[in-house]
Design an enzyme around this catalytic site. Structure first.
Site, PDB file in Angstrom:
ATOM      1  N   CYS A   5       0.842  -1.207   0.004  1.00 43.88           N
ATOM      2  CA  CYS A   5      -0.028  -0.078   0.060  1.00 43.88           C
ATOM      3  C   CYS A   5       0.699   1.219   0.011  1.00 43.88           C
ATOM      4  O   CYS A   5       0.644   2.278  -0.806  1.00 43.88           O
ATOM      5  CB  CYS A   5      -1.069  -0.114   1.198  1.00 43.88           C
ATOM      6  SG  CYS A   5      -2.026   1.272   1.447  1.00 43.88           S
ATOM      7  N   CYS A   6       1.853   1.388   1.033  1.00 37.96           N
ATOM      8  CA  CYS A   6       2.800   2.675   1.040  1.00 37.96           C
ATOM      9  C   CYS A   6       3.478   2.352  -0.290  1.00 37.96           C
ATOM     10  O   CYS A   6       3.824   3.680  -0.836  1.00 37.96           O
ATOM     11  CB  CYS A   6       3.511   2.270   1.946  1.00 37.96           C
ATOM     12  SG  CYS A   6       3.102   2.611   3.698  1.00 37.96           S
ATOM     13  N   CYS A  29      -1.109   8.375   6.882  1.00 36.91           N
ATOM     14  CA  CYS A  29      -2.466   8.155   6.607  1.00 36.91           C
ATOM     15  C   CYS A  29      -3.533   7.818   7.648  1.00 36.91           C
ATOM     16  O   CYS A  29      -3.135   7.258   8.645  1.00 36.91           O
ATOM     17  CB  CYS A  29      -2.507   6.943   5.555  1.00 36.91           C
ATOM     18  SG  CYS A  29      -1.556   7.342   4.116  1.00 36.91           S
ATOM     19  N   CYS A  36      -3.685   4.071   9.319  1.00 35.24           N
ATOM     20  CA  CYS A  36      -2.429   3.629   9.793  1.00 35.24           C
ATOM     21  C   CYS A  36      -1.708   4.476  10.854  1.00 35.24           C
ATOM     22  O   CYS A  36      -0.615   4.385  11.159  1.00 35.24           O
ATOM     23  CB  CYS A  36      -1.429   3.304   8.792  1.00 35.24           C
ATOM     24  SG  CYS A  36      -2.167   2.184   7.625  1.00 35.24           S
ATOM     25  N   CYS A  85       7.224   4.041   5.958  1.00 33.16           N
ATOM     26  CA  CYS A  85       6.573   3.864   4.634  1.00 33.16           C
ATOM     27  C   CYS A  85       7.470   3.193   3.631  1.00 33.16           C
ATOM     28  O   CYS A  85       6.590   2.877   2.632  1.00 33.16           O
ATOM     29  CB  CYS A  85       6.083   5.167   4.574  1.00 33.16           C
ATOM     30  SG  CYS A  85       7.131   6.497   4.127  1.00 33.16           S
TER      31      CYS A  85
END
Length: 247
Positions: A125-126, A206, A209, A232
């Site tokens: 995702c990062c 984000c 998280c 990240c």
């Protein structure tokens, strides 16, 4: 035995050592000025999350060269407060070249179409939402400036002032600053706080998280809480490690 390093890598290491030597004896603001306005004028940028500690280095950069490119990655999952803080700091400091980077729609469609990738694969995702947009945006620059500091601990505990990552030089002007030094600078220059700091968010990323923490906790304890993940990805090289200068 012949060196297994490419000529480019050797030149990059020599460049890192030369930059470190050129910054000898300079404080954070002096090092930033030497990089942004002298040695790498027009070839350097600042990367900022506009997080809880970002105002210090952004204020310094604005005093040196307000048209410095400031790269900000808008992952699409940030707090509204962070976006508002970005705009307010840019206006207050007179930063005229803040560039908001967004993930590729194709990458999102392929890897995170429903926006829940952070639950199953936070590293990916990062990578999709933050690392890839930044890598693309960094292509024109020889040096990028980071606000990382040793006092955050973990993988940041021994970061140098100058390092190499993925073919670029990276300058960490605040590498040896602690929380009190940041507070003192902020008080001296009356810098506005991130609006979430009052809600016990010591470090902000984000929404899915990031969580609030106790005042005496590690400043990054609220990032990916309960997971082994601590970074990240934008500060980790292609080989999965935080790279260093050599020699």
């Amino acid at each position: 035995m012949a060196s297994l390093k490419s000529e480019y890598r050797l030149a990059l290491e020599a460049g890192a050592q030369a930059l470190e030597a050129a910054l000898s004896g300079l404080d954070a603001q002096g090092a930033l000025k030497r990089c942004l306005a002298e040695i790498f004028k027009g070839e350097s940028c600042v990367v900022s999350s506009f997080g809880t500690e970002s105002a210090v280095i952004l204020h310094m950069a604005a005093q040196i060269a307000p048209d410095t490119p400031v790269l900000f990655v808008d992952t699409g999952q940030l707090f509204d407060e962070t976006l508002a803080y970005r705009d307010s700091l840019a206006e207050r400091f007179g930063l005229t070249n803040v560039r908001s980077l967004t993930p590729s729609p194709h990458d999102i469609a392929a890897d995170d179409p429903d926006g829940t990738l952070h639950k199953t694969n936070p590293d990916l995702c990062c990578h999709v939402r933050k690392t890839l947009p930044l890598i693309r945006a960094l292509q024109p620059y020889k040096v990028w400036v980071s606000g990382r500091k040793r006092y955050h601990g973990g993988e940041r505990a021994d970061i140098p002032r100058v390092e190499i990552q993925d073919g670029k030089l990276k300058l960490n002007p605040l590498y040896d600053w602690d929380a009190e030094a940041l507070r003192a600078y902020s008080r001296e220059h009356d810098l506005p706080q991130h609006p979430l700091l009052k809600q016990k968010y010591l470090s902000v990323g984000c929404v899915p998280c990031t969580s609030p923490v106790a005042p005496d906790d590690d400043p990054r304890a609220g990032r990916w809480a309960g997971q082994d993940k601590t970074e990240c990805g934008i500060h980790i090289g292609a080989d999965g490690t935080i790279t260093r200068t050599t020699g």
